[in-house]
Design a protein around this motif. Structure first.
Motif, PDB file in Angstrom:
ATOM      1  N   ILE A   1       0.837  -1.203   0.000  1.00 35.48           N
ATOM      2  CA  ILE A   1       0.000   0.000   0.000  1.00 35.48           C
ATOM      3  C   ILE A   1       0.866   1.245   0.000  1.00 35.48           C
ATOM      4  CG2 ILE A   1      -1.745   1.295   1.280  1.00 35.48           C
ATOM      5  CD1 ILE A   1      -2.736  -1.406   2.379  1.00 35.48           C
ATOM      6  N   ASP A   2       1.913   1.249   0.835  1.00 37.53           N
ATOM      7  CA  ASP A   2       2.813   2.401   0.888  1.00 37.53           C
ATOM      8  C   ASP A   2       3.495   2.622  -0.461  1.00 37.53           C
ATOM      9  OD1 ASP A   2       2.243   2.921   3.541  1.00 37.53           O
ATOM     10  OD2 ASP A   2       3.937   1.761   4.311  1.00 37.53           O
TER      11      ASP A   2
ATOM     12  N   TYR B   1       0.656   0.061 -10.959  1.00 39.08           N
ATOM     13  CA  TYR B   1      -0.220  -0.897 -11.632  1.00 39.08           C
ATOM     14  C   TYR B   1      -0.476  -2.148 -10.800  1.00 39.08           C
ATOM     15  CZ  TYR B   1      -0.666   1.720 -15.906  1.00 39.08           C
ATOM     16  OH  TYR B   1      -1.002   2.685 -16.814  1.00 39.08           O
ATOM     17  N   HIS B   2       0.402  -2.445  -9.860  1.00 44.48           N
ATOM     18  CA  HIS B   2       0.179  -3.588  -8.979  1.00 44.48           C
ATOM     19  C   HIS B   2      -1.132  -3.434  -8.209  1.00 44.48           C
ATOM     20  CE1 HIS B   2       0.782  -6.853  -6.244  1.00 44.48           C
ATOM     21  NE2 HIS B   2       0.939  -6.070  -5.197  1.00 44.48           N
ATOM     22  N   VAL B   3      -1.502  -2.190  -7.923  1.00 40.53           N
ATOM     23  CA  VAL B   3      -2.751  -1.917  -7.198  1.00 40.53           C
ATOM     24  C   VAL B   3      -3.860  -1.489  -8.143  1.00 40.53           C
ATOM     25  CG1 VAL B   3      -3.854  -0.433  -5.472  1.00 40.53           C
ATOM     26  CG2 VAL B   3      -1.556  -1.340  -5.064  1.00 40.53           C
ATOM     27  N   ILE B   4      -3.538  -0.588  -9.072  1.00 39.35           N
ATOM     28  CA  ILE B   4      -4.596   0.000  -9.905  1.00 39.35           C
ATOM     29  C   ILE B   4      -5.255  -1.049 -10.796  1.00 39.35           C
ATOM     30  CG2 ILE B   4      -3.333   0.671 -12.004  1.00 39.35           C
ATOM     31  CD1 ILE B   4      -5.698   2.941  -9.997  1.00 39.35           C
ATOM     32  N   ASN B   5      -4.522  -2.117 -11.162  1.00 43.09           N
ATOM     33  CA  ASN B   5      -5.154  -3.123 -12.024  1.00 43.09           C
ATOM     34  C   ASN B   5      -6.250  -3.856 -11.267  1.00 43.09           C
ATOM     35  OD1 ASN B   5      -4.288  -6.280 -11.764  1.00 43.09           O
ATOM     36  ND2 ASN B   5      -2.693  -4.988 -10.890  1.00 43.09           N
ATOM     37  N   HIS B   6      -6.090  -3.998  -9.926  1.00 42.41           N
ATOM     38  CA  HIS B   6      -7.157  -4.611  -9.133  1.00 42.41           C
ATOM     39  C   HIS B   6      -8.319  -3.636  -8.929  1.00 42.41           C
ATOM     40  CE1 HIS B   6      -4.802  -8.139  -8.436  1.00 42.41           C
ATOM     41  NE2 HIS B   6      -3.855  -7.488  -7.793  1.00 42.41           N
ATOM     42  N   LEU B   7      -8.014  -2.350  -8.719  1.00 39.39           N
ATOM     43  CA  LEU B   7      -9.075  -1.351  -8.585  1.00 39.39           C
ATOM     44  C   LEU B   7      -9.904  -1.280  -9.867  1.00 39.39           C
ATOM     45  CD1 LEU B   7      -7.207   1.553  -6.732  1.00 39.39           C
ATOM     46  CD2 LEU B   7      -9.087   0.174  -5.825  1.00 39.39           C
TER      47      LEU B   7
ATOM     48  N   PHE C   1     -15.463  -0.645   5.547  1.00 41.06           N
ATOM     49  CA  PHE C   1     -15.514  -1.755   6.497  1.00 41.06           C
ATOM     50  C   PHE C   1     -14.567  -2.892   6.108  1.00 41.06           C
ATOM     51  CE2 PHE C   1     -19.810   0.138   6.554  1.00 41.06           C
ATOM     52  CZ  PHE C   1     -19.803   0.599   7.860  1.00 41.06           C
ATOM     53  N   LEU C   2     -14.234  -3.006   4.804  1.00 41.60           N
ATOM     54  CA  LEU C   2     -13.560  -4.202   4.329  1.00 41.60           C
ATOM     55  C   LEU C   2     -12.181  -3.972   3.721  1.00 41.60           C
ATOM     56  CD1 LEU C   2     -16.659  -5.894   2.680  1.00 41.60           C
ATOM     57  CD2 LEU C   2     -15.647  -6.452   4.880  1.00 41.60           C
ATOM     58  N   LEU C   3     -11.824  -2.720   3.415  1.00 43.58           N
ATOM     59  CA  LEU C   3     -10.526  -2.444   2.835  1.00 43.58           C
ATOM     60  C   LEU C   3      -9.678  -1.627   3.797  1.00 43.58           C
ATOM     61  CD1 LEU C   3     -11.358  -1.555  -0.890  1.00 43.58           C
ATOM     62  CD2 LEU C   3     -10.416  -3.678   0.009  1.00 43.58           C
ATOM     63  N   PRO C   4      -8.338  -1.695   3.648  1.00 42.16           N
ATOM     64  CA  PRO C   4      -7.485  -0.875   4.498  1.00 42.16           C
ATOM     65  C   PRO C   4      -7.887   0.596   4.435  1.00 42.16           C
ATOM     66  CG  PRO C   4      -6.175  -2.457   3.280  1.00 42.16           C
ATOM     67  CD  PRO C   4      -7.572  -2.573   2.747  1.00 42.16           C
ATOM     68  N   ARG C   5      -7.770   1.290   5.565  1.00 45.22           N
ATOM     69  CA  ARG C   5      -8.296   2.642   5.695  1.00 45.22           C
ATOM     70  C   ARG C   5      -7.756   3.598   4.633  1.00 45.22           C
ATOM     71  NH1 ARG C   5     -10.853   4.883   9.875  1.00 45.22           N
ATOM     72  NH2 ARG C   5     -10.381   3.033  11.123  1.00 45.22           N
ATOM     73  N   ARG C   6      -6.474   3.424   4.286  1.00 43.51           N
ATOM     74  CA  ARG C   6      -5.891   4.376   3.357  1.00 43.51           C
ATOM     75  C   ARG C   6      -6.458   4.244   1.946  1.00 43.51           C
ATOM     76  NH1 ARG C   6       0.419   3.898   4.639  1.00 43.51           N
ATOM     77  NH2 ARG C   6      -0.254   1.823   5.299  1.00 43.51           N
ATOM     78  N   PHE C   7      -7.067   3.099   1.635  1.00 39.37           N
ATOM     79  CA  PHE C   7      -7.696   2.960   0.329  1.00 39.37           C
ATOM     80  C   PHE C   7      -8.899   3.881   0.183  1.00 39.37           C
ATOM     81  CE2 PHE C   7      -5.475  -1.128  -0.407  1.00 39.37           C
ATOM     82  CZ  PHE C   7      -5.017  -0.842  -1.670  1.00 39.37           C
ATOM     83  N   ILE C   8      -9.534   4.213   1.287  1.00 39.09           N
ATOM     84  CA  ILE C   8     -10.691   5.095   1.212  1.00 39.09           C
ATOM     85  C   ILE C   8     -10.269   6.447   0.663  1.00 39.09           C
ATOM     86  CG2 ILE C   8     -12.618   6.051   2.507  1.00 39.09           C
ATOM     87  CD1 ILE C   8     -12.380   2.946   2.421  1.00 39.09           C
ATOM     88  N   ARG C   9      -9.120   6.925   1.128  1.00 40.66           N
ATOM     89  CA  ARG C   9      -8.619   8.206   0.642  1.00 40.66           C
ATOM     90  C   ARG C   9      -8.294   8.126  -0.851  1.00 40.66           C
ATOM     91  NH1 ARG C   9      -4.650   8.566   3.752  1.00 40.66           N
ATOM     92  NH2 ARG C   9      -2.794   8.429   2.438  1.00 40.66           N
TER      93      ARG C   9
END
Length: 437
Positions: A128-129, A157-163, A393-401
């Motif tokens: 995430i960092d 892309y490691h994260v954005i491809n899942h988003l 409720f289900l994802l790490p808090r920083r993903f909300i931002r």
């Protein structure tokens, strides 16, 4: 299930299953775990599988899956039973797909979303960092180095491809609007079929003797569509190893392992192919990462056969863009991280680089009907409402931002489209000599 691979987990880390009391401890196979995740995703989206149905299916799974790993003393006698149970599970999965399909549910999209959701929910703090740190990419462009490097692209892309896979943009691009009466995914298919025809491999299944190169292939879904529709062999390269692993796994699963191949590669490096290998080539919203445009197009020219064509579809600035207008500048700056752009070329720059590499420009235009992508952008924003509803409720808090930032950046994308100052649907088709008459 994480990054295209499946792992067995201890019972203590699995969702509770209502198992018969005589079984004792069990180990659940990754197929069962995937179905559990899949069904949970269905329920969490509030629109597909009723809670009562979910509980009943989980009850059936818990009863039929106990044979997958049973007491070792019964291993020989249980072999056939275990094999039968695995077959039963596969049949159940197919039956579930068929049943939901009759109800109008896209089971492929549900499975993809379940996998993406699981991958996001189980990411480490380090991952995430690294993703958050990758936003340095969008501080100016490549001319402003500022510590940015290609490792940041991989982290992004490691994260954005899942988003993207949580919505309808698993292929990671907003397509040109080809038909306003259909949705985003169908418009992707329509553009890709147009692109196939533009590079002389139309989607008629008759090109089994042809080889096509997909540069910046991502998860390989466009390459697979091209291989299936044209009959050609499609080679894909991409910078992110996790996306290449996903492409290899899925192409084999759907029977395209023999007509596609995927490998890790950087488009700024020499292409790992001999001269005059390919009958056609294309890229879809990947060339924002070009550092030396002429050098990249010279490499494409080298690996194409004489007379072959290349299609470019990407983010460009249009004639209405005014670099002295602060509104224009702000909209473009905010759109860049939403679409993953690190460069803001005008379409004339791309044409000039192609010509310097030896190509002839055959087509240069906005591929969207009427020149606007806004309806498709807005439809995808609406798709994400369910994710925002329960992500806290289900994802790490920083993903909300990050989700909030993505939503705000999408608004700038819509405005840039409305003002006709920039687009991701600009297509240029060029040809290596000898040229068509």
């Amino acid at each position: 299930i994480h990054r295209g691979e499946a792992y067995l987990l201890p019972v203590s880390k699995l969702p509770p299953l209502d198992c018969p009391p005589f079984i004792g401890r069990i180990e659940v196979s990754h197929e069962v775990l995937f179905v559990v995740t899949y069904l949970t995703s269905c329920w969490a989206s509030f629109r597909f599988v009723p809670v009562t149905t979910q509980k009943e299916l989980l009850r059936i799974l818990s009863i039929t899956s106990f044979c997958t790993k049973f007491n070792k003393s019964f291993s020989s006698s249980m072999f056939l039973v275990s094999k039968t149970v695995n077959t039963t599970l596969n049949t159940m999965g197919s039956s579930l797909d068929f049943t939901l399909g009759l109800l109008g549910v896209d089971t492929y999209r549900l499975k993809t979303r379940a996998h993406a959701f699981w991958s996001l929910a189980t990411m480490t703090e380090k991952e995430i960092d690294s993703y958050i740190g990758s936003y340095i990419l969008f501080d100016g462009d490549w001319s402003n180095e500022n510590g940015k490097n290609f490792g940041h692209i991989v982290d992004y892309y490691h994260v954005i491809n899942h988003l993207c896979a949580l919505g309808n943009v698993e292929k990671m691009y907003i397509p040109p609007l080809r038909d306003p009466k259909v949705g985003l995914v169908k418009n992707q298919d329509l553009y890709e079929e147009k692109m196939m025809a533009d590079i002389n491999v139309p989607p008629d299944g008759s090109h089994k003797d042809k080889k096509v190169l997909d540069i910046g292939c991502g998860r390989g879904r466009i390459a697979m569509h091209t291989a299936r529709a044209t009959g050609a062999f499609v080679e894909g390269i991409n910078l992110d190893p996790s996306q290449i692993a996903n492409a290899k796994h899925y192409s084999a699963k759907i029977g395209l392992g023999e007509t596609t191949n995927f490998q890790v590669g950087n488009l700024n490096d020499p292409l790992p192919f001999p001269d005059e290998t390919f009958d056609a080539s294309y890229e879809v919203q990947a060339f924002t990462y070009m550092k030396d445009k002429v050098a990249v197009f010279k490499e494409i020219y080298r690996v194409l056969k004489p007379g072959a064509k290349f299609s470019y579809l990407d983010w460009v600035l249009l004639d209405n863009y005014d670099p002295e207008n602060p509104v224009h500048v702000d909209h473009v700056k905010r759109t860049m991280p939403f679409i993953g752009a690190v460069d803001n070329p005008r379409y004339q720059e791309i044409e000039e680089a192609m010509k310097k590499a030896g190509f002839k420009i055959l087509l240069s235009e906005d591929a969207s009907i009427g020149g606007h992508q806004g309806p498709l952008i807005n439809s995808e924003r609406n798709t994400y409402w369910w994710l925002r509803s329960f992500a806290k409720f289900l994802l790490p808090r920083r993903f909300i931002r990050m989700l909030r930032r993505l939503r705000e950046d999408a608004e700038s994308f819509v405005e840039a489209d409305r003002l006709r100052i920039a687009t991701t649907s600009y297509q240029i088709v060029c040809q290596k000599p000898p040229f068509d008459k």
